[in-house]
Design a protein around this motif. Structure first.
Motif, PDB file in Angstrom:
ATOM      1  N   GLU A 134       7.186  17.266   0.237  1.00 37.84           N
ATOM      2  CA  GLU A 134       6.496  17.579  -1.017  1.00 37.84           C
ATOM      3  C   GLU A 134       7.417  18.279  -2.004  1.00 37.84           C
ATOM      4  OE1 GLU A 134       2.470  19.923  -2.584  1.00 37.84           O
ATOM      5  OE2 GLU A 134       2.872  19.690  -0.434  1.00 37.84           O
ATOM      6  N   GLY A 135       8.315  19.100  -1.504  1.00 40.24           N
ATOM      7  CA  GLY A 135       9.223  19.837  -2.375  1.00 40.24           C
ATOM      8  C   GLY A 135      10.290  18.979  -3.027  1.00 40.24           C
ATOM      9  N   LYS A 136      10.443  17.742  -2.561  1.00 38.33           N
ATOM     10  CA  LYS A 136      11.453  16.845  -3.140  1.00 38.33           C
ATOM     11  C   LYS A 136      10.835  15.707  -3.950  1.00 38.33           C
ATOM     12  CE  LYS A 136      15.005  17.445   0.452  1.00 38.33           C
ATOM     13  NZ  LYS A 136      14.273  18.282   1.405  1.00 38.33           N
ATOM     14  N   ASN A 137       9.535  15.569  -3.889  1.00 32.72           N
ATOM     15  CA  ASN A 137       8.889  14.417  -4.525  1.00 32.72           C
ATOM     16  C   ASN A 137       9.175  14.314  -6.015  1.00 32.72           C
ATOM     17  OD1 ASN A 137       7.795  13.522  -2.145  1.00 32.72           O
ATOM     18  ND2 ASN A 137       5.776  14.431  -2.473  1.00 32.72           N
ATOM     19  N   ASP A 138       9.104  15.446  -6.720  1.00 30.30           N
ATOM     20  CA  ASP A 138       9.353  15.416  -8.168  1.00 30.30           C
ATOM     21  C   ASP A 138      10.776  14.969  -8.460  1.00 30.30           C
ATOM     22  OD1 ASP A 138       6.783  16.237  -8.627  1.00 30.30           O
ATOM     23  OD2 ASP A 138       7.303  18.335  -9.066  1.00 30.30           O
ATOM     24  N   ALA A 139      11.715  15.480  -7.676  1.00 31.59           N
ATOM     25  CA  ALA A 139      13.124  15.127  -7.886  1.00 31.59           C
ATOM     26  C   ALA A 139      13.367  13.654  -7.591  1.00 31.59           C
ATOM     27  CB  ALA A 139      14.016  16.004  -7.002  1.00 31.59           C
ATOM     28  N   ILE A 140      12.792  13.151  -6.500  1.00 23.88           N
ATOM     29  CA  ILE A 140      12.980  11.742  -6.141  1.00 23.88           C
ATOM     30  C   ILE A 140      12.364  10.837  -7.205  1.00 23.88           C
ATOM     31  CG2 ILE A 140      12.385   9.951  -4.454  1.00 23.88           C
ATOM     32  CD1 ILE A 140      12.495  12.145  -2.305  1.00 23.88           C
ATOM     33  N   ASP A 141      11.164  11.194  -7.663  1.00 23.39           N
ATOM     34  CA  ASP A 141      10.522  10.397  -8.712  1.00 23.39           C
ATOM     35  C   ASP A 141      11.373  10.378  -9.981  1.00 23.39           C
ATOM     36  OD1 ASP A 141       8.404   9.843  -7.047  1.00 23.39           O
ATOM     37  OD2 ASP A 141       7.068  11.362  -7.902  1.00 23.39           O
ATOM     38  N   ALA A 142      11.933  11.537 -10.336  1.00 21.27           N
ATOM     39  CA  ALA A 142      12.745  11.634 -11.546  1.00 21.27           C
ATOM     40  C   ALA A 142      14.047  10.833 -11.390  1.00 21.27           C
ATOM     41  CB  ALA A 142      13.060  13.099 -11.855  1.00 21.27           C
ATOM     42  N   ILE A 143      14.632  10.871 -10.198  1.00 25.67           N
ATOM     43  CA  ILE A 143      15.862  10.107  -9.935  1.00 25.67           C
ATOM     44  C   ILE A 143      15.590   8.614 -10.075  1.00 25.67           C
ATOM     45  CG2 ILE A 143      17.445   9.387  -8.084  1.00 25.67           C
ATOM     46  CD1 ILE A 143      17.424  12.327  -7.144  1.00 25.67           C
ATOM     47  N   MET A 144      14.524   8.143  -9.442  1.00 24.68           N
ATOM     48  CA  MET A 144      14.221   6.711  -9.489  1.00 24.68           C
ATOM     49  C   MET A 144      13.860   6.272 -10.902  1.00 24.68           C
ATOM     50  SD  MET A 144      15.020   5.977  -6.516  1.00 24.68           S
ATOM     51  CE  MET A 144      14.717   4.215  -6.670  1.00 24.68           C
ATOM     52  N   LYS A 145      13.210   7.132 -11.657  1.00 21.70           N
ATOM     53  CA  LYS A 145      12.892   6.806 -13.041  1.00 21.70           C
ATOM     54  C   LYS A 145      14.173   6.691 -13.862  1.00 21.70           C
ATOM     55  CE  LYS A 145      10.387   8.405 -17.132  1.00 21.70           C
ATOM     56  NZ  LYS A 145       9.577   9.494 -17.745  1.00 21.70           N
ATOM     57  N   PHE A 146      15.096   7.651 -13.658  1.00 18.53           N
ATOM     58  CA  PHE A 146      16.375   7.591 -14.371  1.00 18.53           C
ATOM     59  C   PHE A 146      17.118   6.301 -14.039  1.00 18.53           C
ATOM     60  CE2 PHE A 146      20.953   7.956 -14.207  1.00 18.53           C
ATOM     61  CZ  PHE A 146      21.265   8.405 -15.478  1.00 18.53           C
ATOM     62  N   ILE A 147      17.188   5.965 -12.743  1.00 18.70           N
ATOM     63  CA  ILE A 147      17.921   4.772 -12.320  1.00 18.70           C
ATOM     64  C   ILE A 147      17.316   3.516 -12.933  1.00 18.70           C
ATOM     65  CG2 ILE A 147      18.459   3.323 -10.312  1.00 18.70           C
ATOM     66  CD1 ILE A 147      18.723   5.934  -8.703  1.00 18.70           C
ATOM     67  N   LYS A 148      16.005   3.440 -12.936  1.00 22.17           N
ATOM     68  CA  LYS A 148      15.337   2.272 -13.516  1.00 22.17           C
ATOM     69  C   LYS A 148      15.656   2.143 -14.994  1.00 22.17           C
ATOM     70  CE  LYS A 148      10.744   0.273 -14.330  1.00 22.17           C
ATOM     71  NZ  LYS A 148       9.280   0.447 -14.150  1.00 22.17           N
ATOM     72  N   GLU A 149      15.527   3.235 -15.731  1.00 23.10           N
ATOM     73  CA  GLU A 149      15.742   3.194 -17.174  1.00 23.10           C
ATOM     74  C   GLU A 149      17.212   2.972 -17.509  1.00 23.10           C
ATOM     75  OE1 GLU A 149      14.057   6.830 -18.576  1.00 23.10           O
ATOM     76  OE2 GLU A 149      11.985   6.113 -18.405  1.00 23.10           O
ATOM     77  N   TYR A 150      18.103   3.588 -16.744  1.00 21.42           N
ATOM     78  CA  TYR A 150      19.530   3.415 -17.001  1.00 21.42           C
ATOM     79  C   TYR A 150      19.970   1.989 -16.694  1.00 21.42           C
ATOM     80  CZ  TYR A 150      24.561   4.249 -16.963  1.00 21.42           C
ATOM     81  OH  TYR A 150      25.909   4.178 -17.224  1.00 21.42           O
ATOM     82  N   THR A 151      19.429   1.415 -15.624  1.00 23.16           N
ATOM     83  CA  THR A 151      19.763   0.037 -15.258  1.00 23.16           C
ATOM     84  C   THR A 151      19.306  -0.938 -16.341  1.00 23.16           C
ATOM     85  OG1 THR A 151      19.587   0.570 -12.897  1.00 23.16           O
ATOM     86  CG2 THR A 151      19.466  -1.748 -13.504  1.00 23.16           C
ATOM     87  N   GLN A 152      18.147  -0.665 -16.916  1.00 22.55           N
ATOM     88  CA  GLN A 152      17.615  -1.549 -17.957  1.00 22.55           C
ATOM     89  C   GLN A 152      18.373  -1.417 -19.267  1.00 22.55           C
ATOM     90  OE1 GLN A 152      13.516  -0.276 -18.003  1.00 22.55           O
ATOM     91  NE2 GLN A 152      12.898  -1.722 -16.398  1.00 22.55           N
ATOM     92  N   ARG A 153      18.821  -0.173 -19.594  1.00 25.60           N
ATOM     93  CA  ARG A 153      19.503   0.054 -20.878  1.00 25.60           C
ATOM     94  C   ARG A 153      20.708   0.988 -20.666  1.00 25.60           C
ATOM     95  NH1 ARG A 153      14.423   1.392 -21.460  1.00 25.60           N
ATOM     96  NH2 ARG A 153      14.961   3.557 -21.912  1.00 25.60           N
ATOM     97  N   PRO A 154      21.752   0.483 -20.023  1.00 22.39           N
ATOM     98  CA  PRO A 154      22.889   1.350 -19.686  1.00 22.39           C
ATOM     99  C   PRO A 154      23.669   1.869 -20.891  1.00 22.39           C
ATOM    100  CG  PRO A 154      23.385  -0.940 -19.176  1.00 22.39           C
ATOM    101  CD  PRO A 154      21.935  -0.897 -19.517  1.00 22.39           C
TER     102      PRO A 154
END
Length: 308
Positions: A134-154
């Motif tokens: 639970e203590g890492k969920n926010d960080a993991i969600d934020a990481i995956m969101k960054f990766i998705k957005e960066y991959t789409q618009r690097p």
């Protein structure tokens, strides 16, 4: 060509060879892969074609044995020998195995992660091996969101993350996992343990390597600064190293991650004081403006795994 078995026997018997060579020919021509290949191409292979190809058939049988036995002395380790038809001539080609392709892909992925003074387990980190708590969920969600957005618009600017938490909760491992996921998508990341890097920069003064070392970090496609605030920082490291890195990355809008044991407000207070006891609130504020521009703060909590 008529019945393959009869034809192979005819080839063997037609040659005036001694018993040992005949036995070797029988073994080669009786190999299931050889028989299947000749049967498949019987309309294109004459007796003479097969005889002329005997050296290649011999090579195939020997190398196939070594391949199946994982013998390192084979001609092309990691490649499976296969028979091929080349203008009425039997040839041997070597095809990379799935295992070799996987290994090559792993090497290629790791080559996109430049880890400076980072632990070995960080180099092998991935999201799939993160301890999802639970203590890492926010960080993991934020990481995956960054990766998705960066991959789409690097080419667009993307605010990265400032992971804050106490010792041993997995902040550095999360950075390594993020770097691995980015590498899978073809992006290069440089991870820097900042306290160690600061020490190396001081040593670089004597051999005139300050510029090259600084450039390799500040110009990285994606930069992850680990453990910022853990070192005893001099004014020179703060202003001429960290400040220069962050200024360049802000100007060029390059993704920059951080991990720290202190939150942004406390890091600003920390940066205002140097190990010489000098205080400069304005310079600390300027650096933190860049940190806040480049990243958003995410708290990581959990047990101290270093004590486990």
């Amino acid at each position: 060509m008529e019945d393959v078995g009869k034809e192979l026997n005819r080839i063997i018997m037609s040659r005036g060879v001694d018993g040992r060579y005949r036995q070797m020919m029988e073994e080669i021509l009786d190999h299931p892969d050889v028989r299947q290949f000749i049967e498949k191409h019987k309309d294109k292979l004459s007796q003479e074609d097969i005889e002329k190809s005997f050296a290649k058939l011999y090579e195939f049988v020997q190398e196939k044995k070594k391949y199946l036995a994982s013998d390192p002395t084979m001609i092309a380790p990691g490649y499976e020998p296969q028979l091929s038809l080349n203008f009425h001539f039997v040839d041997v080609i070597y095809v990379p195995t799935d295992e070799l392709l996987r290994m090559k892909r792993d090497v290629e992925i790791r080559s996109r992660i430049n880890a400076l003074n980072m632990p070995k387990d960080i180099r092998n980190a991935s999201i799939s091996t993160v301890d999802w708590t639970e203590g890492k969920n926010d960080a993991i969600d934020a990481i995956m969101k960054f990766i998705k957005e960066y991959t789409q618009r690097p080419k667009d600017f993307h605010k990265a993350l400032y992971l804050v938490g106490t010792f041993g909760v997995g902040k550095t491992y999360l950075l390594g996992a993020a770097a691995h996921e980015l590498a899978l998508r073809g992006f290069e990341t440089t991870l820097v343990h900042f306290p160690t890097f600061a020490g190396e920069m001081k040593q670089a003064i004597s051999n005139d390597q300050v510029g090259p070392k600084l450039n390799s970090v500040k110009k990285a496609q994606i930069l992850m600064i680990d453990d910022i605030g853990a070192e005893s920082m001099s004014e020179w490291i703060r202003d001429e190293v960290l400040g220069v890195i962050l200024q360049h990355r802000m100007q060029e809008q390059l993704p920059t991650f951080f991990s720290s044991n202190t939150n942004m407000d406390d890091l600003e207070s920390y940066l205002s004081l140097t190990k010489n006891g000098n205080e400069d609130v304005l310079k600390a504020k300027r650096i933190m403006e860049r940190v806040r521009y480049l990243s958003k703060e995410i708290t990581v909590t959990g047990e101290n795994r270093r004590n486990g």
